[in-house]
Scaffold this active site. Sequence first.
Site, short mmCIF file in Angstrom:
data_model
loop_
_atom_site.label_atom_id
_atom_site.label_comp_id
_atom_site.label_asym_id
_atom_site.label_seq_id
_atom_site.Cartn_x
_atom_site.Cartn_y
_atom_site.Cartn_z
CE LYS A 39 -6.62 2.39 7.06
NZ LYS A 39 -5.40 2.91 6.41
CD GLU A 76 -2.53 1.41 2.63
OE1 GLU A 76 -2.78 0.38 3.30
OE2 GLU A 76 -2.86 2.56 2.99
NE ARG A 79 -0.81 8.70 4.85
CZ ARG A 79 -0.73 7.94 5.91
NH1 ARG A 79 0.20 8.15 6.82
NH2 ARG A 79 -1.58 6.96 6.08
CB THR A 90 -3.62 8.50 2.17
OG1 THR A 90 -2.65 7.74 2.90
CG2 THR A 90 -4.01 9.70 3.03
C1 3PG Z 1 -0.87 4.80 8.37
O1 3PG Z 1 -1.89 5.19 7.91
O2 3PG Z 1 0.13 5.50 8.51
C2 3PG Z 1 -0.83 3.35 8.67
O3 3PG Z 1 -1.87 3.06 9.52
C3 3PG Z 1 0.46 2.86 9.18
O4 3PG Z 1 0.48 2.99 10.53
P1 3PG Z 1 1.82 2.68 11.32
O5 3PG Z 1 2.90 3.55 10.73
O6 3PG Z 1 1.45 3.07 12.73
O7 3PG Z 1 2.11 1.21 11.18
#
Ligand code: 3PG
Length: 211
Positions: A132, A45, A49, A72
């Site tokens: 999710k 994924e 961002r 995102t």
């Molecule tokens: C995120 O959206 O950044 C993910 O949930 C990843 O989360 P993490 O960096 O806490 O594993």
Amino acid sequence: MPQDAEAIRSILSLAPVIPVIILDDVSQARPLAEALVAGGLPILEVTLRTPNALKVMEEMAKVTGAIVGSGTVRNANHMQQSVDAGCRFMVSPGISPRILDAADDIGIPLLPGIGTPSEAMTASERGYSFLKFFPAEALGGAPVLKAFASPLSDIKFCPTGGLDPVKAKTYLALPNVICVGGSWMMPADALASGDWAQIEALAREASQLRG
Ligand code: 3PG
């Protein structure tokens, strides 16, 4: 169309852990994807961002064995960009009527984020059976999903947010968890120094977390 349950199930069943990637340096895209795939984590994924996220997706999608999705995802534009970049699935941090409407017009499945039973029911009413759970740890972690299992027995979850290997294993033991997401296998120092061997080793450990 509503969520293609078989399409998303077949993707989410391929590995117990989905690396959640935040990357801007396009030159790191291929070696990072290769390390994760070699370590047994083929579902990637890539979050929208960073300015170069779409280019990162395009590069990662060229790696043999990699199945790249966008993360995102917040609007219809993101969805079309994801398809154009070669993504096979999309992940959103939450649900909104607009994002669910937009997903109905896109040919790759959306894994939308929810945090409460009401949101899960809203998504379920729109035809979603894979969701999710985000941000998993901040919302109460595995005990919350355990409590969802009986009343929301037709829904499977991918918890993401704040996980480490120990927490991931706890989630993966729950009957309503199909896989988990996280970034712990890509420590910032390993990424900065291009220590792909370390990332591959951490990915391998993550790929074996399902008991
Ligand atoms: C995120 O959206 O950044 C993910 O949930 C990843 O989360 P993490 O960096 O806490 O594993």
